[in-house]
Design a protein around this motif. Structure first.
Motif, PDB file in Angstrom:
ATOM      1  N   UNK A  19       4.615  14.155   1.567  1.00 36.53           N
ATOM      2  CA  UNK A  19       5.190  12.839   1.846  1.00 36.53           C
ATOM      3  C   UNK A  19       4.456  11.737   1.087  1.00 36.53           C
ATOM      4  N   UNK A  20       5.230  10.859   0.469  1.00 33.26           N
ATOM      5  CA  UNK A  20       4.670   9.698  -0.217  1.00 33.26           C
ATOM      6  C   UNK A  20       5.653   8.542  -0.068  1.00 33.26           C
ATOM      7  N   UNK A  69       0.852  -1.194   0.000  1.00 28.62           N
ATOM      8  CA  UNK A  69       0.000   0.000   0.000  1.00 28.62           C
ATOM      9  C   UNK A  69       0.881   1.235   0.000  1.00 28.62           C
ATOM     10  N   UNK A  70       0.300   2.382  -0.302  1.00 30.72           N
ATOM     11  CA  UNK A  70       1.042   3.637  -0.382  1.00 30.72           C
ATOM     12  C   UNK A  70       0.442   4.665   0.564  1.00 30.72           C
ATOM     13  N   UNK A  71       1.321   5.371   1.273  1.00 31.73           N
ATOM     14  CA  UNK A  71       0.906   6.487   2.132  1.00 31.73           C
ATOM     15  C   UNK A  71       1.221   7.785   1.394  1.00 31.73           C
ATOM     16  N   UNK A  72       0.233   8.655   1.272  1.00 33.44           N
ATOM     17  CA  UNK A  72       0.420   9.955   0.627  1.00 33.44           C
ATOM     18  C   UNK A  72      -0.218  11.032   1.500  1.00 33.44           C
ATOM     19  N   UNK A  73       0.570  12.005   1.956  1.00 32.63           N
ATOM     20  CA  UNK A  73       0.083  13.091   2.812  1.00 32.63           C
ATOM     21  C   UNK A  73       0.635  14.408   2.293  1.00 32.63           C
ATOM     22  N   UNK A  74      -0.232  15.296   1.828  1.00 32.46           N
ATOM     23  CA  UNK A  74       0.203  16.598   1.335  1.00 32.46           C
ATOM     24  C   UNK A  74       0.632  17.486   2.495  1.00 32.46           C
TER      25      UNK A  74
END
Length: 500
Positions: free
Chosen positions: A291-292, A278-283
């Motif tokens: 962050x990705x 899975x991928x974590x993406x936080x603007x």
């Protein structure tokens, strides 16, 4: 609707759930968002209180105004090792329990975990009354088996202020076994293991079904800090380390960024129960860093493998304390949301070697269902023969007092069935001693400094005719696991009785 209806409440560290027994079956009470469970989270902002889903949406904005994981800290002081373990995740002052702040103009009010629990219980009660269309006054509440007497008393006190009369406090694994047996009608004379891994605590209990209506808890092993939140924190540390390596920024000094990252890690953990990556993406996570990052199920398992293996060690301890072997276990029931993690199931399957594992239940609500069934039993809603259902529970840790040499003299040993009453007689330390201080502890260690201090009281001793005097101390645990300690001067008859 029955005006004397009693509800069952599963008061969880991260999620709470309410249920009731009606027309021969258990029904889950949805909250005002239409969800079966309510996050155990309270946020105070500008004089307003938000809880449940609304609070969870705000805690990333105002982490300093938030109390979450409240049942890790309820009934404990800030110097307690369990509170110190999690204090980095929850605001606190230096002299009292962890607290949240609510600032309105220049006025700041602080809220303890107990006060937040009152708010949560009040909301659960109101949701039940709206759903059922009647007043609700009585309840049965589940708590982790590892809860000590202070924590149970704090829950009971919070419930009273919330307008609830607590008829029984039962351990989560016991509630799970009761609900499962009502659903599956387990054969008599079977040994049942309940593996309860929730958001904040882990309990494993072994129960014996003596007959259709009689459960006896044989042993319990617990960890107060082992659950989904701890797995989330491992991922937070991992990604915070990645940010530090790539950007030279230490994210963990910023509470808002930590809460946002933890929320993303919680979602990633859930995703990895069904996906291998899975991928974590936080603007704009921290100092304008978008962050990705990807994480695989294998990496997540590697980060948490020591915690996963701890559950197996506690399973082994519970089996040993019950005087059994793995082959003696007939049924294994998984409960608590964290049992969805594939690696935990795999480790458990490998260790138990062929024991039937029951995991087709909804693990987040089964404890509430058990509480509702127990509530119906206490309330007399069952017809014969079901009203004869008996749950014989045990205590998870030994109880005793401090004696000469700061040693722990045990009165009630762990896994003793309750209710129970034990008395011992002692002689005062010194000649013409004018008082006796009874210091009460919980734990298994030989020295009291290594056990949990529950409290103390003083028994005044009148001038003795003899050089030394005799003091009888009695420990009594009721059906809710609430401890009462009484000390009596055998020579004068003077006594002191304290509820812990």
């Amino acid at each position: 609707m029955n005006q004397q209806l009693v509800i069952g409440i599963d008061l969880g560290t991260t999620q709470s759930c309410t249920a009731f027994f009606h027309d021969g079956q258990v029904e889950i009470i949805s909250n005002d968002q239409g969800n079966p469970t309510t996050p155990s989270c309270v946020v105070f902002v500008g004089g307003n209180c938000f809880l449940g889903e609304n609070a969870k949406n705000l805690d990333v904005i105002s982490p300093q105004n938030t109390i979450f994981d409240m049942h890790h800290i309820i009934g404990r002081q800030v110097e307690d090792s369990s509170v110190q373990f999690g204090i980095k995740h929850c605001p606190s002052d230096r002299n009292d329990q962890p607290r949240a702040n609510d600032q309105l103009n220049r006025y700041v009010k602080t809220y303890s975990a107990e006060e937040s629990s009152i708010i949560l219980l009040t909301k659960l009660k109101e949701s039940a009354e709206t759903y059922l269309g009647t007043t609700v006054k009585d309840a049965v509440i589940t708590v982790p088996a590892c809860f000590n007497d202070f924590q149970k008393r704090a829950i009971r006190n919070a419930a009273i202020v919330a307008g609830l009369n607590i008829l029984r406090i039962i351990n989560k694994p016991t509630a799970v076994a009761l609900a499962f047996n009502m659903k599956e009608n387990i054969c008599v004379d079977q040994n049942i293991m309940v593996f309860y891994l929730g958001g904040g605590t882990f309990d494993v209990s072994i129960l014996k079904l003596l007959d259709t209506f009689n459960f006896e808890v044989k042993s319990t092993a617990s960890d107060m800090h082992l659950g989904g939140q701890d797995f989330d924190n491992r991922m937070v540390d991992y990604f915070a380390g990645e940010i530090l390596r790539k950007h030279g920024k230490y994210l963990k000094d910023n509470p808002k960024s930590v809460r946002r990252l933890k929320r993303a890690c919680e979602e990633a953990k859930r995703s990895l129960s069904t996906n291998t990556e899975t991928t974590i993406m936080i603007d704009s996570l921290f100092q304008n860093i978008d962050f990705s990052s990807k994480i695989t199920r294998a990496r997540f398992e590697d980060l948490c493998i020591d915690l996963f293996r701890t559950t197996i060690k506690l399973v082994e301890r519970a089996i040993h304390d019950a005087g059994m072997s793995k082959d003696d276990i007939d049924q294994l029931i998984l409960a608590g949301g964290s049992t969805r993690i594939p690696k935990i199931r795999k480790l458990l399957e490998e260790y138990m070697q062929g024991v039937k594992i029951n995991c087709d239940i909804y693990p987040d609500v089964i404890a509430a269902k058990g509480a509702a069934i127990k509530a119906a039993i206490v309330n007399g809603q069952f017809e014969e023969p079901f009203r004869r259902i008996v749950l014989t529970d045990t205590i998870p840790a030994s109880l005793g007092i401090e004696t000469e040499g700061y040693r722990m003299t045990k009165f009630i040993h762990n896994n003793t069935r309750i209710p129970v009453r034990v008395s011992k007689e002692f002689i005062t330390f010194s000649d013409n001693q004018r008082s006796a201080v009874i210091r009460v502890f919980q734990g298994e260690e030989e020295l009291t400094k290594n056990n949990n201090f529950l409290g103390q009281f003083e028994l005044i001793l009148p001038p003795a005719k003899n050089i030394k005097t005799h003091v009888a101390v009695t420990f009594e645990l009721n059906v809710n696991g609430i401890l009462t300690v009484e000390a009596v001067n055998q020579d004068s008859g003077l006594s002191r009785r304290v509820i812990f």
